[in-house]
Design a protein around this motif. Structure first.
Motif, PDB file in Angstrom:
ATOM      1  N   HIS A  25       6.062  -6.113   3.968  1.00  0.00           N
ATOM      2  CA  HIS A  25       4.651  -6.475   3.798  1.00  0.00           C
ATOM      3  C   HIS A  25       3.951  -5.836   2.606  1.00  0.00           C
ATOM      4  O   HIS A  25       2.810  -6.198   2.320  1.00  0.00           O
ATOM      5  CB  HIS A  25       3.873  -6.104   5.065  1.00  0.00           C
ATOM      6  CG  HIS A  25       4.372  -6.793   6.292  1.00  0.00           C
ATOM      7  ND1 HIS A  25       4.162  -8.132   6.532  1.00  0.00           N
ATOM      8  CD2 HIS A  25       5.092  -6.344   7.344  1.00  0.00           C
ATOM      9  CE1 HIS A  25       4.720  -8.470   7.683  1.00  0.00           C
ATOM     10  NE2 HIS A  25       5.301  -7.400   8.189  1.00  0.00           N
ATOM     11  N   VAL A  26       4.581  -4.881   1.956  1.00  0.00           N
ATOM     12  CA  VAL A  26       3.839  -4.122   0.948  1.00  0.00           C
ATOM     13  C   VAL A  26       3.345  -4.987  -0.206  1.00  0.00           C
ATOM     14  O   VAL A  26       2.255  -4.746  -0.742  1.00  0.00           O
ATOM     15  CB  VAL A  26       4.663  -2.920   0.421  1.00  0.00           C
ATOM     16  CG1 VAL A  26       5.819  -3.387  -0.458  1.00  0.00           C
ATOM     17  CG2 VAL A  26       3.777  -1.952  -0.334  1.00  0.00           C
ATOM     18  N   GLY A  27       4.124  -6.016  -0.578  1.00  0.00           N
ATOM     19  CA  GLY A  27       3.716  -6.861  -1.710  1.00  0.00           C
ATOM     20  C   GLY A  27       2.339  -7.469  -1.490  1.00  0.00           C
ATOM     21  O   GLY A  27       1.427  -7.300  -2.311  1.00  0.00           O
ATOM     22  N   GLY A  28       2.184  -8.144  -0.353  1.00  0.00           N
ATOM     23  CA  GLY A  28       0.911  -8.801  -0.044  1.00  0.00           C
ATOM     24  C   GLY A  28      -0.220  -7.804   0.145  1.00  0.00           C
ATOM     25  O   GLY A  28      -1.343  -8.025  -0.314  1.00  0.00           O
TER      26      GLY A  28
ATOM     27  N   PRO B  18      -1.456 -10.834  -9.450  1.00  0.00           N
ATOM     28  CA  PRO B  18      -1.674  -9.381  -9.474  1.00  0.00           C
ATOM     29  C   PRO B  18      -0.345  -8.639  -9.599  1.00  0.00           C
ATOM     30  O   PRO B  18       0.689  -9.113  -9.110  1.00  0.00           O
ATOM     31  CB  PRO B  18      -2.321  -9.081  -8.127  1.00  0.00           C
ATOM     32  CG  PRO B  18      -2.788 -10.389  -7.609  1.00  0.00           C
ATOM     33  CD  PRO B  18      -1.922 -11.434  -8.196  1.00  0.00           C
ATOM     34  N   LEU B  19      -0.397  -7.500 -10.234  1.00  0.00           N
ATOM     35  CA  LEU B  19       0.810  -6.666 -10.385  1.00  0.00           C
ATOM     36  C   LEU B  19       1.251  -6.117  -9.024  1.00  0.00           C
ATOM     37  O   LEU B  19       0.431  -6.009  -8.098  1.00  0.00           O
ATOM     38  CB  LEU B  19       0.508  -5.490 -11.320  1.00  0.00           C
ATOM     39  CG  LEU B  19       0.371  -5.847 -12.802  1.00  0.00           C
ATOM     40  CD1 LEU B  19      -0.377  -4.744 -13.536  1.00  0.00           C
ATOM     41  CD2 LEU B  19       1.741  -6.050 -13.427  1.00  0.00           C
ATOM     42  N   GLY B  20       2.541  -5.763  -8.943  1.00  0.00           N
ATOM     43  CA  GLY B  20       3.063  -5.196  -7.692  1.00  0.00           C
ATOM     44  C   GLY B  20       2.902  -3.686  -7.663  1.00  0.00           C
ATOM     45  O   GLY B  20       2.472  -3.080  -8.648  1.00  0.00           O
ATOM     46  N   PRO B  21       3.265  -3.079  -6.546  1.00  0.00           N
ATOM     47  CA  PRO B  21       3.158  -1.618  -6.449  1.00  0.00           C
ATOM     48  C   PRO B  21       4.209  -0.923  -7.305  1.00  0.00           C
ATOM     49  O   PRO B  21       5.251  -1.504  -7.611  1.00  0.00           O
ATOM     50  CB  PRO B  21       3.407  -1.347  -4.964  1.00  0.00           C
ATOM     51  CG  PRO B  21       4.207  -2.506  -4.492  1.00  0.00           C
ATOM     52  CD  PRO B  21       3.785  -3.678  -5.310  1.00  0.00           C
TER      53      PRO B  21
END
Lengths: 170, 115
Positions: A25-28, B18-21
């Protein structure tokens, strides 16, 4: 939704589940936090805070992790925004990807236009355009009616068009 | 309902997601979460221990007060207690000695009975 055994419903949140939930889920969650907060450091802090609170709460695995995590990141972002409004710190780091290294004027124009939107409209844009959610799903998440979500989306698109047209003509 | 103008805006938005983490966020999140879990468990244990000790202390105090109230004897060594009445009681209840004459009333009564 099929009935799951009681054991799986009562499973405590542990590191293994958290790792799996993060990867899935981290992407969203991060995209949402980034577009709402328009700042990488704040978005990362918000994501970290959500997962930290989740594990340290000692609770059980939520029935609908996606919905639960989206609501958690939204609450965290609103809380961060409230705190930040007193400090008004803005980051110059880009939040959007794409475009060539040489010509990034289009990306910058879109980013500047997004920054101009009120946060509730920006929220609808990220959830609808980038996350592919329906108006109904966004309405459930944000506790407003689907009609309100649809009008926010309409206002946001109109404003974006106006801002981008004016940036093009300059 | 999407018109051409909306389509253009949406295409432009989708072109720049949007860019990713950052890659370091994963480690940071998992480490911090684990640390927070340990800390919260540690704090919970400490709180539980303190609560148990307090509960034991209170129970002990209650029991001690109760035992003292129900089992303690009166303090007979206290000088303020007046024992002088005991001599009066002794005089009043004194038994007659063997050689002491019998009172008239009782002898009259006895004599009458014999008659």
């Amino acid at each position: 939704m099929p009935d799951r055994p009681a054991a799986s419903r009562k499973r405590p949140i542990d590191r293994e589940w958290l790792t799996h939930a993060y990867d899935e889920h981290v992407g969203g969650l991060y995209r949402y936090a980034l577009v709402v907060l328009m700042d990488h450091a704040l978005a990362e802090d918000a994501v970290q805070s959500v997962f930290t609170k989740l594990l340290s709460s000692g609770g059980t695995v939520p029935d609908a992790p996606d919905r639960y995590l989206r609501r958690a990141i939204r609450n965290e972002c609103l809380s961060v925004r409230e705190r930040r409004s007193r400090q008004q710190a803005t980051s110059a780091q880009p939040v959007l990807s794409g475009g060539s290294a040489v010509d990034h004027s289009e990306r910058m124009a879109i980013e500047a236009a997004l920054r101009e939107l009120p946060v509730d409209q920006r929220e609808v844009i990220v959830l609808k355009v980038y996350e592919g959610m329906t108006f109904k799903e966004i309405a459930d998440l944000t506790d407003v009616s689907a009609d309100t979500v649809a009008s926010r989306y309409r206002y946001a698109l109109n404003k974006l068009r106006m801002l981008l047209d004016s940036s093009r003509s300059r | 309902m999407i018109d051409e103008q909306d389509k253009d805006i949406l295409e432009r938005l989708q072109q720049y997601p949007p860019l990713g983490p950052s890659s370091s966020l994963r480690e940071r999140v998992l480490e911090t979460a684990q640390h927070a879990r340990r800390t919260s468990v540690g704090v919970a244990w400490r709180l539980a221990t303190v609560a148990a000790v307090l509960a034991l202390g209170v129970t002990f105090q209650i029991l001690r007060a109760r035992v003292e109230r129900e089992w303690s004897a009166p303090d007979i060594t206290n000088e303020s207690v007046d024992f002088s009445y005991l001599s009066d009681v002794a005089t009043a209840n004194r038994l007659p000695s063997i050689d002491e004459p019998v009172e008239d009333s009782s002898s009259t009564l006895l004599l009458g009975w014999e008659q």
